[in-house]
Design an enzyme around this catalytic site. Structure first.
Site, mmCIF file in Angstrom:
data_model
loop_
_atom_site.group_PDB
_atom_site.id
_atom_site.type_symbol
_atom_site.label_atom_id
_atom_site.label_comp_id
_atom_site.label_asym_id
_atom_site.label_seq_id
_atom_site.Cartn_x
_atom_site.Cartn_y
_atom_site.Cartn_z
ATOM 1 N N ASP A 69 62.656 66.808 60.096
ATOM 2 C CA ASP A 69 61.833 65.514 60.431
ATOM 3 C C ASP A 69 60.389 65.765 60.165
ATOM 4 O O ASP A 69 59.847 66.924 59.869
ATOM 5 C CB ASP A 69 62.086 64.987 61.820
ATOM 6 C CG ASP A 69 62.117 65.989 62.869
ATOM 7 O OD1 ASP A 69 61.455 67.144 62.636
ATOM 8 O OD2 ASP A 69 62.180 65.860 64.156
ATOM 9 N N ASP A 118 64.810 62.462 75.971
ATOM 10 C CA ASP A 118 65.226 61.365 76.175
ATOM 11 C C ASP A 118 66.696 61.325 75.202
ATOM 12 O O ASP A 118 67.237 60.487 74.887
ATOM 13 C CB ASP A 118 64.412 60.174 75.401
ATOM 14 C CG ASP A 118 63.970 60.472 73.892
ATOM 15 O OD1 ASP A 118 64.361 61.588 73.547
ATOM 16 O OD2 ASP A 118 63.311 59.651 73.654
ATOM 17 N N HIS A 163 66.944 62.757 72.084
ATOM 18 C CA HIS A 163 66.875 62.733 70.759
ATOM 19 C C HIS A 163 67.194 63.843 70.185
ATOM 20 O O HIS A 163 66.846 64.962 70.739
ATOM 21 C CB HIS A 163 65.723 61.947 70.304
ATOM 22 C CG HIS A 163 64.225 62.752 70.495
ATOM 23 N ND1 HIS A 163 63.216 62.506 70.974
ATOM 24 C CD2 HIS A 163 64.142 63.988 69.764
ATOM 25 C CE1 HIS A 163 62.389 63.336 71.086
ATOM 26 N NE2 HIS A 163 62.664 64.198 70.064
ATOM 27 N N GLU A 198 65.661 58.575 67.925
ATOM 28 C CA GLU A 198 65.369 58.096 69.380
ATOM 29 C C GLU A 198 66.648 57.398 69.746
ATOM 30 O O GLU A 198 67.443 56.956 68.986
ATOM 31 C CB GLU A 198 64.174 57.094 69.219
ATOM 32 C CG GLU A 198 62.991 57.747 69.052
ATOM 33 C CD GLU A 198 62.428 58.742 70.095
ATOM 34 O OE1 GLU A 198 63.152 59.460 70.984
ATOM 35 O OE2 GLU A 198 61.214 59.043 70.292
HETATM 36 N N1 LIG Z 1 61.167 66.128 66.387
HETATM 37 C C1 LIG Z 1 61.070 67.440 67.431
HETATM 38 C C2 LIG Z 1 62.315 67.682 67.975
HETATM 39 O O1 LIG Z 1 63.131 68.109 66.923
HETATM 40 C C3 LIG Z 1 62.535 68.581 69.115
HETATM 41 O O2 LIG Z 1 63.830 68.887 69.356
HETATM 42 C C4 LIG Z 1 61.770 67.923 70.041
HETATM 43 C C5 LIG Z 1 62.092 68.860 71.273
HETATM 44 O O3 LIG Z 1 60.763 69.810 71.336
HETATM 45 P P1 LIG Z 1 60.587 71.024 72.279
HETATM 46 O O4 LIG Z 1 61.583 72.060 71.966
HETATM 47 O O5 LIG Z 1 59.214 71.179 72.170
HETATM 48 O O6 LIG Z 1 60.975 70.464 73.527
HETATM 49 O O7 LIG Z 1 60.476 67.773 69.851
HETATM 50 C C6 LIG Z 1 60.129 66.954 68.735
HETATM 51 O O8 LIG Z 1 60.455 65.466 69.016
#
Ligand SMILES: N[C@@H]1[C@@H](O)[C@H](O)[C@@H](COP(=O)(O)O)O[C@@H]1O
Length: 260
Positions: free
Chosen positions: A67, A136, A138, A143
């Site tokens: 992404d 949440d 995702h 989302e």
């Molecule tokens: N787009 C990314 C996701 O791919 C990732 O899984 C999420 C959680 O991040 P973290 O691992 O820092 O909690 O963060 C972002 O939103």
């Protein structure tokens, strides 16, 4: 879906790096889909250590992005392109020529999304897609209420995700509202999905993903549809799982030769 409960984030990183190493041994030019955020960093560190200290050859590996933020200037240190180059591509000794991602600064975002889906297919598809999970539920930036059949497209972030990600920026206002993300359908096209979740803040999302109903409200629950999905969680992230003992016993009984 296989659930593996590991003692801590470092053990999760080692386990997943071992699976990636096995893949690259079988298929040296495998296409590895990578995620951003804090959670997967132990995977990248463990993989880079293997590339440095063992006979593992990563020189033909290909890396692709999950992404991207929309509207950050090119080269912004927190664009996911910059993050993946810094955290994955460079430590593995690879160059930008081994890397592909969606263009978040394109004038025609819809065309950039289509082009990225096409490029992934033309590259032969993703062999192993790493995923984190948002609080949440995702995956990527899909989302809640994202279509379970979605392809790469533009999405609007929830306020919760913008607040969660504000730590990477100077303040909340700098966090973009819009992103490009591989769709859930795109993610499900990968041959193996590996989701890593660590820490108590992810416990509810993990429980809903693994033991809840398949629901667009919890985008990660789409992993239930995939024939080869692995969810690796530390004890804290596993704390909401009702079947934790069953998952532990199942993994303990697994033959050593059978990786995740
Ligand atoms: N787009 C990314 C996701 O791919 C990732 O899984 C999420 C959680 O991040 P973290 O691992 O820092 O909690 O963060 C972002 O939103």
């Amino acid at each position: 879906m296989e659930i593996v409960i590991v003692p801590d984030a470092a053990a999760g990183g080692e386990l997943i790096a071992a699976a990636i190493a096995d893949l690259l041994t079988r298929k040296p030019d495998a296409l590895l889909g990578v995620a951003t955020g804090s959670t997967p960093l132990p995977i990248y560190q463990a993989l880079a250590a293997r590339a440095r200290d063992t006979a593992l050859d990563v020189t033909r590996a290909r890396i692709c992005q999950l992404d991207e933020y929309v509207g950050l200037p090119q080269g912004h240190p927190e664009s996911y392109r910059s993050v993946v180059l810094r955290e994955v591509v460079e430590p593995l000794g690879l160059t930008e020529s081994s890397f592909m991602g969606p263009d978040g600064s394109a004038e025609d975002i819809a065309a950039a999304c289509l082009a990225y889906d096409r490029a992934l297919a033309e590259a032969g598809g993703v062999d192993l897609q790493l995923l984190g999970i948002g609080t949440d539920g995702h995956i990527g930036f899909n989302e809640p209420c994202s279509s379970l059949a979605s392809r790469t497209r533009i999405k609007t972030l929830t306020q919760q995700t913008r607040v969660d990600n504000a730590r990477f920026f100077n303040n909340l206002d700098e966090v973009p509202h819009h992103v490009i993300t591989q769709g859930i359908g795109t993610i499900l096209d990968a041959r193996h999905l590996v989701l890593l979740a660590t820490g108590e803040a992810k416990a509810d999302a993990v429980a809903a993903t693994v033991e809840g109903p398949l629901s667009a409200l919890v985008p990660a629950s789409a992993l239930q549809l995939h024939p080869h999905a692995t969810v690796v969680v530390d004890e804290a992230a596993a704390s909401g799982l009702k079947l934790a003992d069953y998952f532990r016993a199942t993994y303990a009984a697994k033959p050593d030769w059978q990786l995740i």
